[in-house]
Design a protein around this motif. Structure first.
Motif, mmCIF file in Angstrom:
data_model
loop_
_atom_site.group_PDB
_atom_site.id
_atom_site.type_symbol
_atom_site.label_atom_id
_atom_site.label_comp_id
_atom_site.label_asym_id
_atom_site.label_seq_id
_atom_site.Cartn_x
_atom_site.Cartn_y
_atom_site.Cartn_z
ATOM 1 N N LEU A 121 -1.039 0.939 -9.450
ATOM 2 C CA LEU A 121 -2.151 0.014 -9.660
ATOM 3 C C LEU A 121 -1.637 -1.399 -9.928
ATOM 4 O O LEU A 121 -2.157 -2.372 -9.364
ATOM 5 C CB LEU A 121 -3.034 0.486 -10.815
ATOM 6 C CG LEU A 121 -4.212 -0.402 -11.193
ATOM 7 C CD1 LEU A 121 -5.177 -0.573 -10.028
ATOM 8 C CD2 LEU A 121 -4.938 0.176 -12.404
ATOM 9 N N LEU A 131 -3.036 -8.100 -4.565
ATOM 10 C CA LEU A 131 -4.376 -8.687 -4.432
ATOM 11 C C LEU A 131 -4.396 -10.121 -4.952
ATOM 12 O O LEU A 131 -4.977 -11.010 -4.312
ATOM 13 C CB LEU A 131 -5.404 -7.851 -5.198
ATOM 14 C CG LEU A 131 -6.194 -6.850 -4.402
ATOM 15 C CD1 LEU A 131 -6.994 -5.934 -5.316
ATOM 16 C CD2 LEU A 131 -7.091 -7.507 -3.390
ATOM 17 N N MET A 170 -6.827 4.056 -7.053
ATOM 18 C CA MET A 170 -6.022 4.171 -8.274
ATOM 19 C C MET A 170 -6.924 4.234 -9.511
ATOM 20 O O MET A 170 -6.675 5.016 -10.429
ATOM 21 C CB MET A 170 -5.062 2.977 -8.411
ATOM 22 C CG MET A 170 -4.131 2.781 -7.257
ATOM 23 S SD MET A 170 -2.813 3.981 -7.226
ATOM 24 C CE MET A 170 -2.016 3.530 -5.697
ATOM 25 N N LEU A 171 -7.979 3.415 -9.526
ATOM 26 C CA LEU A 171 -8.909 3.446 -10.654
ATOM 27 C C LEU A 171 -9.574 4.813 -10.788
ATOM 28 O O LEU A 171 -9.764 5.313 -11.908
ATOM 29 C CB LEU A 171 -9.972 2.351 -10.498
ATOM 30 C CG LEU A 171 -9.485 0.917 -10.669
ATOM 31 C CD1 LEU A 171 -10.595 -0.068 -10.302
ATOM 32 C CD2 LEU A 171 -8.989 0.671 -12.084
ATOM 33 N N LEU A 174 -6.664 -3.513 0.344
ATOM 34 C CA LEU A 174 -6.035 -3.537 -0.983
ATOM 35 C C LEU A 174 -7.056 -3.219 -2.076
ATOM 36 O O LEU A 174 -6.744 -2.516 -3.043
ATOM 37 C CB LEU A 174 -5.372 -4.886 -1.246
ATOM 38 C CG LEU A 174 -4.095 -5.168 -0.451
ATOM 39 C CD1 LEU A 174 -3.665 -6.625 -0.612
ATOM 40 C CD2 LEU A 174 -2.976 -4.218 -0.869
ATOM 41 N N MET A 175 -8.269 -3.711 -1.922
ATOM 42 C CA MET A 175 -9.331 -3.405 -2.890
ATOM 43 C C MET A 175 -9.658 -1.919 -2.865
ATOM 44 O O MET A 175 -9.889 -1.297 -3.910
ATOM 45 C CB MET A 175 -10.565 -4.254 -2.590
ATOM 46 C CG MET A 175 -10.333 -5.744 -2.850
ATOM 47 S SD MET A 175 -11.624 -6.806 -2.156
ATOM 48 C CE MET A 175 -12.973 -6.477 -3.309
ATOM 49 N N ARG A 190 -6.924 -0.177 -4.672
ATOM 50 C CA ARG A 190 -7.102 -0.382 -6.117
ATOM 51 C C ARG A 190 -8.169 0.582 -6.642
ATOM 52 O O ARG A 190 -8.007 1.192 -7.704
ATOM 53 C CB ARG A 190 -7.499 -1.825 -6.413
ATOM 54 C CG ARG A 190 -7.663 -2.082 -7.892
ATOM 55 C CD ARG A 190 -7.870 -3.575 -8.193
ATOM 56 N NE ARG A 190 -7.906 -3.773 -9.620
ATOM 57 C CZ ARG A 190 -9.025 -3.994 -10.320
ATOM 58 N NH1 ARG A 190 -10.193 -4.078 -9.699
ATOM 59 N NH2 ARG A 190 -8.973 -4.138 -11.620
ATOM 60 N N ALA A 209 2.821 1.600 -3.324
ATOM 61 C CA ALA A 209 1.924 1.959 -4.429
ATOM 62 C C ALA A 209 1.476 3.411 -4.322
ATOM 63 O O ALA A 209 1.390 4.119 -5.334
ATOM 64 C CB ALA A 209 0.720 1.015 -4.442
ATOM 65 N N ARG A 212 0.834 -1.210 0.000
ATOM 66 C CA ARG A 212 0.000 0.000 0.000
ATOM 67 C C ARG A 212 0.866 1.255 0.000
ATOM 68 O O ARG A 212 0.661 2.162 -0.805
ATOM 69 C CB ARG A 212 -0.945 0.002 1.202
ATOM 70 C CG ARG A 212 -1.826 1.250 1.228
ATOM 71 C CD ARG A 212 -2.648 1.356 2.489
ATOM 72 N NE ARG A 212 -1.779 1.689 3.600
ATOM 73 C CZ ARG A 212 -2.135 1.599 4.869
ATOM 74 N NH1 ARG A 212 -3.322 1.166 5.209
ATOM 75 N NH2 ARG A 212 -1.292 1.927 5.822
ATOM 76 N N VAL A 246 -0.578 -2.973 -6.685
ATOM 77 C CA VAL A 246 -1.721 -3.357 -5.854
ATOM 78 C C VAL A 246 -2.400 -4.599 -6.429
ATOM 79 O O VAL A 246 -2.781 -5.513 -5.681
ATOM 80 C CB VAL A 246 -2.723 -2.192 -5.723
ATOM 81 C CG1 VAL A 246 -4.019 -2.636 -5.075
ATOM 82 C CG2 VAL A 246 -2.104 -1.058 -4.931
ATOM 83 N N GLU A 247 -2.560 -4.639 -7.742
ATOM 84 C CA GLU A 247 -3.210 -5.805 -8.360
ATOM 85 C C GLU A 247 -2.406 -7.080 -8.130
ATOM 86 O O GLU A 247 -2.971 -8.142 -7.869
ATOM 87 C CB GLU A 247 -3.460 -5.551 -9.842
ATOM 88 C CG GLU A 247 -4.574 -4.546 -10.049
ATOM 89 C CD GLU A 247 -4.829 -4.164 -11.488
ATOM 90 O OE1 GLU A 247 -3.932 -4.364 -12.341
ATOM 91 O OE2 GLU A 247 -5.923 -3.639 -11.755
#
Length: 173
Positions: A41, A48, A70-71, A63-64, A67, A28, A25, A44-45
């Motif tokens: 991203l 995950l 970032m999205l 983590l979600m 993500r 990122a 985290r 993080v992916e």
């Protein structure tokens, strides 16, 4: 410096440690704040995927959430909202109120940015009320500022930007 960070994180590989997701985290977020949102991203992916493969469920909602942050920065707000809601359900199932509060904050920030109808205020209020005892934390301060914003009291840009935002946002949430 960022290349060094990327290299060192890659060298860690599949670090089987319960705090690996938290390290990811921070790394990122560092990449995202420096302008490499896609790199953050990807990091993080990968974390995950690792957490899912190793059945490390406790940190997945965070983590979600990251993500999703970032999205949002990549202009994929609808995907972020769906991810936040999925992570909220997971965090609720785990009984992890702190993850729920952070997710509520992220969802509210997104809905403020989108300017549409919001259910985040109700969600966030519900989480906020469950912290009726104990010390004041950074997350509670941020939740209070975001709720205030939803009720007409402008919050600082850094609070509304979030942790991956251009102003850096509060690191904790």
């Amino acid at each position: 410096m960022l290349d060094d960070l990327r290299g060192r994180m890659a060298a860690l590989g599949d670090l089987s440690h319960p705090r690996h997701g938290l390290l990811v985290r921070e790394a990122a977020l560092t990449l995202a704040r420096a302008g490499d949102v896609a790199g953050g991203l990807a990091m993080v992916e990968a974390a995950l995927s690792r957490a899912q493969a190793n059945q490390e469920g406790w940190g997945q909602p965070e983590l979600m959430r990251l993500r999703g942050e970032m999205l949002v920065r990549l202009g994929e707000g609808d995907a972020a909202e769906a991810l936040y809601r999925q992570a909220l359900a997971m965090a609720d199932g785990q009984g992890t109120l702190s993850w729920q509060l952070r997710l509520g904050i992220s969802l509210a920030r997104l809905q403020i940015r989108q300017g549409g109808a919001t259910d985040a205020a109700d969600l966030l209020t519900g989480f906020f009320r469950r912290f009726d005892a104990g010390p004041q934390t950074a997350e509670l301060d941020i939740a209070g500022a975001v709720l205030g914003h939803l009720r007409g009291r402008a919050a600082p840009d850094a609070v509304l930007d979030g942790p991956a935002g251009p102003a850096g946002g509060p690191l904790a949430a």
